[in-house]
Design an enzyme around this catalytic site. Sequence first.
Site, PDB file in Angstrom:
ATOM      1  N   SER A   1      27.843  -3.831 -31.739  1.00 35.02           N
ATOM      2  CA  SER A   1      28.597  -3.616 -30.507  1.00 35.02           C
ATOM      3  C   SER A   1      27.660  -3.022 -29.459  1.00 35.02           C
ATOM      4  O   SER A   1      27.048  -1.983 -29.701  1.00 35.02           O
ATOM      5  CB  SER A   1      29.767  -2.654 -30.753  1.00 35.02           C
ATOM      6  OG  SER A   1      30.695  -3.197 -31.652  1.00 35.02           O
TER       7      SER A   1
ATOM      8  N   ALA B   1      29.421  -2.510 -22.833  1.00 37.56           N
ATOM      9  CA  ALA B   1      29.713  -3.501 -21.797  1.00 37.56           C
ATOM     10  C   ALA B   1      28.935  -4.792 -21.997  1.00 37.56           C
ATOM     11  O   ALA B   1      29.299  -5.836 -21.455  1.00 37.56           O
ATOM     12  CB  ALA B   1      29.404  -2.925 -20.418  1.00 37.56           C
ATOM     13  N   GLY B   2      27.849  -4.735 -22.809  1.00 39.47           N
ATOM     14  CA  GLY B   2      27.056  -5.920 -23.095  1.00 39.47           C
ATOM     15  C   GLY B   2      27.653  -6.834 -24.133  1.00 39.47           C
ATOM     16  O   GLY B   2      27.062  -7.874 -24.443  1.00 39.47           O
ATOM     17  N   GLY B   3      28.800  -6.471 -24.706  1.00 39.61           N
ATOM     18  CA  GLY B   3      29.468  -7.337 -25.667  1.00 39.61           C
ATOM     19  C   GLY B   3      28.937  -7.167 -27.069  1.00 39.61           C
ATOM     20  O   GLY B   3      28.665  -6.042 -27.517  1.00 39.61           O
TER      21      GLY B   3
ATOM     22  N   ASP C   1      36.731  -0.992 -33.810  1.00 39.28           N
ATOM     23  CA  ASP C   1      37.578  -1.354 -34.954  1.00 39.28           C
ATOM     24  C   ASP C   1      38.222  -2.723 -34.730  1.00 39.28           C
ATOM     25  O   ASP C   1      38.410  -3.494 -35.678  1.00 39.28           O
ATOM     26  CB  ASP C   1      38.650  -0.289 -35.156  1.00 39.28           C
ATOM     27  CG  ASP C   1      38.052   1.110 -35.265  1.00 39.28           C
ATOM     28  OD1 ASP C   1      36.924   1.225 -35.777  1.00 39.28           O
ATOM     29  OD2 ASP C   1      38.698   2.066 -34.809  1.00 39.28           O
TER      30      ASP C   1
END
Length: 310
Positions: free
Chosen positions: A218, A221-223, A250
């Site tokens: 994760s 904001a970058g995915g 999660d």
Amino acid sequence: MILTVTLNAALDITYRVRALRPQTGHRVSEVVERPGGKGINVARVLAALGHRVTVTGFAGGATGRTVRELLAGGPGPVTDALIPVAGSTRRTVSVVDPAAEDATLFNEPGPTVSAAEWDALRDAYRGLLPSARAVALCGSLPPGVPVGAYALLVREARAAGVTVLLDTSGEPLRRGVAARPDLLKPNAEELAELTGSHDPLQAARDARRRGARTVVASLGAGGLLAAGPEGHWRAAPPRPLRGNPAGAGDSVVAGLLSGLMEDLPWPERLARAAALSAATVLSPVAGEFDRARYQELLGRVRVTEAAPTA
């Protein structure tokens, strides 16, 4: 059946305030309580997606009773296989500031678990594995649980032929990855701490060399970034989103496991996981996702191949 393990379960409490200002008093406009802890959040999202799921871990005291009652009354069918402990289950508090589109989180440490309680958990876990197709080992360790607990549980899942996902941090992560989980789901900070590299793709490949078959990181904001034997991909929502991040990781785990159960190709699994994570950030309550926003975002997540570094 999917089995999720939450060794440090929690009662998630969300406060909404007009605006959060340090060193001042606040009037809380809304209080919401939900059963929480990483694996329980994963289970609730999986149940909402229509999957059969069982949760195990520890629950104790008045807070633990509330967690179990809320779990039983949830919107999706989740089977409760939590192990009772003498100590009291912890609480986590999210203070949501709508004006800033952000949240501040407070996490308690959890109860001290005795050797006998840990043994009871291991016995229950071994009994549940034969009925599981996948298991997710999620979150921090409460006091008293050995630091190598996840490594042990990973090895037991592998011995039973059950796909195992690990989502933890620090020394439990370092030891757990050496036990060779099928899937590792760190965030960027956890991945950098594990490998010493701040380049996510290089770090993911290093984590694979340390034992993980596939790594999905994760990146906020970058995915998401995925690295595994099938390939390397990045998945990102159409724009950066602000809101309550509690439970967003999660939801990534739930998306990955649901995709596994449905035999989706990796790009589709990542798109689902990224959309669920974004829809969780947009939900006002910790650990839940906005179903309408999820459906909207699912078709707009960009999944691209990531060229591996040399």
